[in-house]
Design a protein around this motif. Sequence first.
Motif, PDB file in Angstrom:
ATOM      1  N   SER A  20     102.649  23.972  21.324  1.00  0.00           N
ATOM      2  CA  SER A  20     103.707  24.432  21.764  1.00  0.00           C
ATOM      3  C   SER A  20     103.540  25.927  21.680  1.00  0.00           C
ATOM      4  O   SER A  20     103.796  26.650  22.827  1.00  0.00           O
ATOM      5  CB  SER A  20     104.905  24.364  20.980  1.00  0.00           C
ATOM      6  N   ARG A  21     102.827  26.469  20.623  1.00  0.00           N
ATOM      7  CA  ARG A  21     102.871  28.156  20.461  1.00  0.00           C
ATOM      8  C   ARG A  21     101.806  28.545  21.641  1.00  0.00           C
ATOM      9  O   ARG A  21     101.820  29.592  22.481  1.00  0.00           O
ATOM     10  CB  ARG A  21     102.474  28.418  19.229  1.00  0.00           C
ATOM     11  N   ARG A  22     100.755  27.810  21.871  1.00  0.00           N
ATOM     12  CA  ARG A  22      99.510  28.125  22.791  1.00  0.00           C
ATOM     13  C   ARG A  22     100.298  27.931  24.333  1.00  0.00           C
ATOM     14  O   ARG A  22      99.961  28.696  24.877  1.00  0.00           O
ATOM     15  CB  ARG A  22      98.572  27.103  22.861  1.00  0.00           C
ATOM     16  N   SER A  23     100.957  27.028  24.691  1.00  0.00           N
ATOM     17  CA  SER A  23     101.541  26.828  25.813  1.00  0.00           C
ATOM     18  C   SER A  23     102.512  28.215  26.072  1.00  0.00           C
ATOM     19  O   SER A  23     102.817  28.609  27.234  1.00  0.00           O
ATOM     20  CB  SER A  23     102.156  25.550  25.990  1.00  0.00           C
ATOM     21  N   LEU A  24     103.115  28.773  24.982  1.00  0.00           N
ATOM     22  CA  LEU A  24     104.128  29.995  25.539  1.00  0.00           C
ATOM     23  C   LEU A  24     103.430  30.921  25.478  1.00  0.00           C
ATOM     24  O   LEU A  24     103.509  31.931  26.280  1.00  0.00           O
ATOM     25  CB  LEU A  24     104.934  29.829  24.149  1.00  0.00           C
ATOM     26  N   ARG A  29      99.797  31.249  31.648  1.00  0.00           N
ATOM     27  CA  ARG A  29     100.957  30.423  31.923  1.00  0.00           C
ATOM     28  C   ARG A  29     101.613  30.835  33.192  1.00  0.00           C
ATOM     29  O   ARG A  29     101.809  32.050  33.294  1.00  0.00           O
ATOM     30  CB  ARG A  29     102.001  30.674  30.703  1.00  0.00           C
ATOM     31  N   PRO A  30     102.064  30.113  34.159  1.00  0.00           N
ATOM     32  CA  PRO A  30     102.411  30.516  35.445  1.00  0.00           C
ATOM     33  C   PRO A  30     103.763  30.652  35.434  1.00  0.00           C
ATOM     34  O   PRO A  30     104.726  30.077  34.759  1.00  0.00           O
ATOM     35  CB  PRO A  30     101.728  29.075  36.377  1.00  0.00           C
ATOM     36  N   LYS A  31     104.287  31.286  36.462  1.00  0.00           N
ATOM     37  CA  LYS A  31     105.611  31.305  36.816  1.00  0.00           C
ATOM     38  C   LYS A  31     106.166  30.352  37.728  1.00  0.00           C
ATOM     39  O   LYS A  31     107.307  30.249  37.911  1.00  0.00           O
ATOM     40  CB  LYS A  31     106.075  32.875  37.479  1.00  0.00           C
ATOM     41  N   GLU A  32     105.090  29.747  38.269  1.00  0.00           N
ATOM     42  CA  GLU A  32     105.388  28.658  39.329  1.00  0.00           C
ATOM     43  C   GLU A  32     104.341  27.853  38.885  1.00  0.00           C
ATOM     44  O   GLU A  32     103.121  28.008  38.573  1.00  0.00           O
ATOM     45  CB  GLU A  32     105.087  29.216  41.019  1.00  0.00           C
ATOM     46  N   PHE A  33     104.489  26.482  39.376  1.00  0.00           N
ATOM     47  CA  PHE A  33     103.391  25.379  39.368  1.00  0.00           C
ATOM     48  C   PHE A  33     103.686  24.512  40.479  1.00  0.00           C
ATOM     49  O   PHE A  33     104.995  24.324  41.099  1.00  0.00           O
ATOM     50  CB  PHE A  33     103.663  24.598  38.057  1.00  0.00           C
ATOM     51  N   VAL A  46     110.510  27.415  28.634  1.00  0.00           N
ATOM     52  CA  VAL A  46     110.671  26.206  28.869  1.00  0.00           C
ATOM     53  C   VAL A  46     109.379  25.265  28.844  1.00  0.00           C
ATOM     54  O   VAL A  46     108.319  26.043  29.143  1.00  0.00           O
ATOM     55  CB  VAL A  46     111.328  26.041  30.457  1.00  0.00           C
ATOM     56  N   PHE A  47     109.383  24.138  28.549  1.00  0.00           N
ATOM     57  CA  PHE A  47     108.518  23.077  28.427  1.00  0.00           C
ATOM     58  C   PHE A  47     107.551  23.332  29.978  1.00  0.00           C
ATOM     59  O   PHE A  47     108.242  23.199  30.957  1.00  0.00           O
ATOM     60  CB  PHE A  47     108.769  21.845  28.485  1.00  0.00           C
ATOM     61  N   ALA A  48     106.123  23.577  30.087  1.00  0.00           N
ATOM     62  CA  ALA A  48     105.521  23.589  31.059  1.00  0.00           C
ATOM     63  C   ALA A  48     104.775  22.441  31.297  1.00  0.00           C
ATOM     64  O   ALA A  48     103.662  21.866  30.791  1.00  0.00           O
ATOM     65  CB  ALA A  48     104.491  24.784  30.722  1.00  0.00           C
ATOM     66  N   PRO A  49     105.317  21.601  32.372  1.00  0.00           N
ATOM     67  CA  PRO A  49     104.516  20.582  32.810  1.00  0.00           C
ATOM     68  C   PRO A  49     103.210  20.464  33.223  1.00  0.00           C
ATOM     69  O   PRO A  49     102.413  19.628  33.292  1.00  0.00           O
ATOM     70  CB  PRO A  49     105.306  20.041  34.152  1.00  0.00           C
ATOM     71  N   VAL A  50     102.307  21.872  33.139  1.00  0.00           N
ATOM     72  CA  VAL A  50     101.033  21.951  33.458  1.00  0.00           C
ATOM     73  C   VAL A  50     100.231  21.647  32.344  1.00  0.00           C
ATOM     74  O   VAL A  50      98.968  21.551  32.826  1.00  0.00           O
ATOM     75  CB  VAL A  50     100.821  23.556  34.195  1.00  0.00           C
ATOM     76  N   TYR A  51     100.642  21.929  31.212  1.00  0.00           N
ATOM     77  CA  TYR A  51      99.605  21.536  30.160  1.00  0.00           C
ATOM     78  C   TYR A  51      99.598  20.237  29.578  1.00  0.00           C
ATOM     79  O   TYR A  51      99.050  19.888  28.432  1.00  0.00           O
ATOM     80  CB  TYR A  51     100.047  22.762  29.072  1.00  0.00           C
ATOM     81  N   SER A  52     100.498  19.243  30.090  1.00  0.00           N
ATOM     82  CA  SER A  52     100.312  18.037  29.565  1.00  0.00           C
ATOM     83  C   SER A  52     100.870  17.330  30.859  1.00  0.00           C
ATOM     84  O   SER A  52     101.315  17.599  31.745  1.00  0.00           O
ATOM     85  CB  SER A  52     101.496  17.958  28.348  1.00  0.00           C
ATOM     86  N   PRO A  53     100.179  15.958  30.633  1.00  0.00           N
ATOM     87  CA  PRO A  53     100.476  14.987  31.872  1.00  0.00           C
ATOM     88  C   PRO A  53     101.971  14.441  31.759  1.00  0.00           C
ATOM     89  O   PRO A  53     102.350  13.493  32.681  1.00  0.00           O
ATOM     90  CB  PRO A  53      99.247  13.976  31.714  1.00  0.00           C
ATOM     91  N   SER A  54     102.629  14.674  30.663  1.00  0.00           N
ATOM     92  CA  SER A  54     103.952  13.607  30.265  1.00  0.00           C
ATOM     93  C   SER A  54     104.930  13.709  31.764  1.00  0.00           C
ATOM     94  O   SER A  54     105.693  12.882  31.832  1.00  0.00           O
ATOM     95  CB  SER A  54     104.399  13.801  29.049  1.00  0.00           C
ATOM     96  N   THR A  55     105.168  15.071  32.169  1.00  0.00           N
ATOM     97  CA  THR A  55     106.177  15.328  33.255  1.00  0.00           C
ATOM     98  C   THR A  55     105.785  14.180  34.524  1.00  0.00           C
ATOM     99  O   THR A  55     106.574  13.616  34.764  1.00  0.00           O
ATOM    100  CB  THR A  55     106.246  16.622  33.744  1.00  0.00           C
ATOM    101  N   GLU A  56     104.500  14.335  34.657  1.00  0.00           N
ATOM    102  CA  GLU A  56     103.994  13.449  35.750  1.00  0.00           C
ATOM    103  C   GLU A  56     103.925  11.918  35.361  1.00  0.00           C
ATOM    104  O   GLU A  56     104.395  11.086  36.226  1.00  0.00           O
ATOM    105  CB  GLU A  56     102.398  13.758  36.269  1.00  0.00           C
TER     106      GLU A  56
END
Length: 242
Positions: A20-24, A29-33, A46-56
């Motif tokens: 969590s801390r690294r992703s922040l 860390r992008p402003k868009e993905f 906000v949780f970044a869908p780019v650092y984990s496959p869970s959103t996909e």
Amino acid sequence: MSESDGQGRLQSFERSLERSRRSLRRSDRPKEFALAGRDWDLVDEVFAPVYSPSTEVALEFLGLVGNTGNAGRDQGGSFLEIGCGAGVAAVLAALAGRSPVVAADINPRAVENTTINADRHGARVRAVHSDLFSGLGDERFDTIFWSSNYVRAPQDYLYRSLHEYAYVDPGYRTHRRYLLQAPERLAPGGVALLHFSSRGDVAELHRLAGACGRELRTVRSMTVLEGEYGNDLVEHLLLEIH
Ligand SMILES: C[S@@+](CC[C@H](N)C(=O)[O-])C[C@H]1O[C@@H](n2cnc3c(N)ncnc32)[C@H](O)[C@@H]1O
């Protein structure tokens, strides 16, 4: 289970908080993905869908990408996403014809992020600041879905940032409430879903469900290599709550 064995490492709450801390803080860390063929805004905290496959994986489970829409999940009607994050699933559900679509998150930045992405894609989504169902009145839904913070932290852990709500659940207190309350918020014939994974304690979740008078049925599963070094084999589960 020890830290040195695979499951202990996978389920370690400290490692999840580190993620969590690294992703922040990451400088990249992008402003868009980009996801599911569209571009999305990403608001700070906000949780970044780019650092984990869970959103996909969640989108696949819901039949909102690919050809993997599964029985029952592609029913029409109203849709509530708990823990909407950047709002990808809620927006795609609305664009796929679900109506009304409500997106809730305990993190106000996620609510803001979802509104931005709904506007960006012309989707009708009502984003609500809510601790699970507390901000939703007595509405009922045909589908209720939460891609959860499935790693269990100790009961007495105190969150240090809004972002950590996306990663861990102290004592599974929020999971317990979700298991109890989600089925009560369904319209007749509706389905209450939980996206969980082997980063969480699956046996404890089943025990909790039993203690709440609920039963969990696995309706989909998908194994994914993930983690900082791409060496954690994580099983994602779509569970139906009865
Ligand atoms: C793993 S993230 C998933 C985010 C988004 N759905 C995605 O897939 O990118 C879990 C989300 O649940 C939210 N959450 C955690 N506890 C919550 C609660 N009690 N009520 C509402 N949302 C909560 C977090 O803030 C976070 O946005």
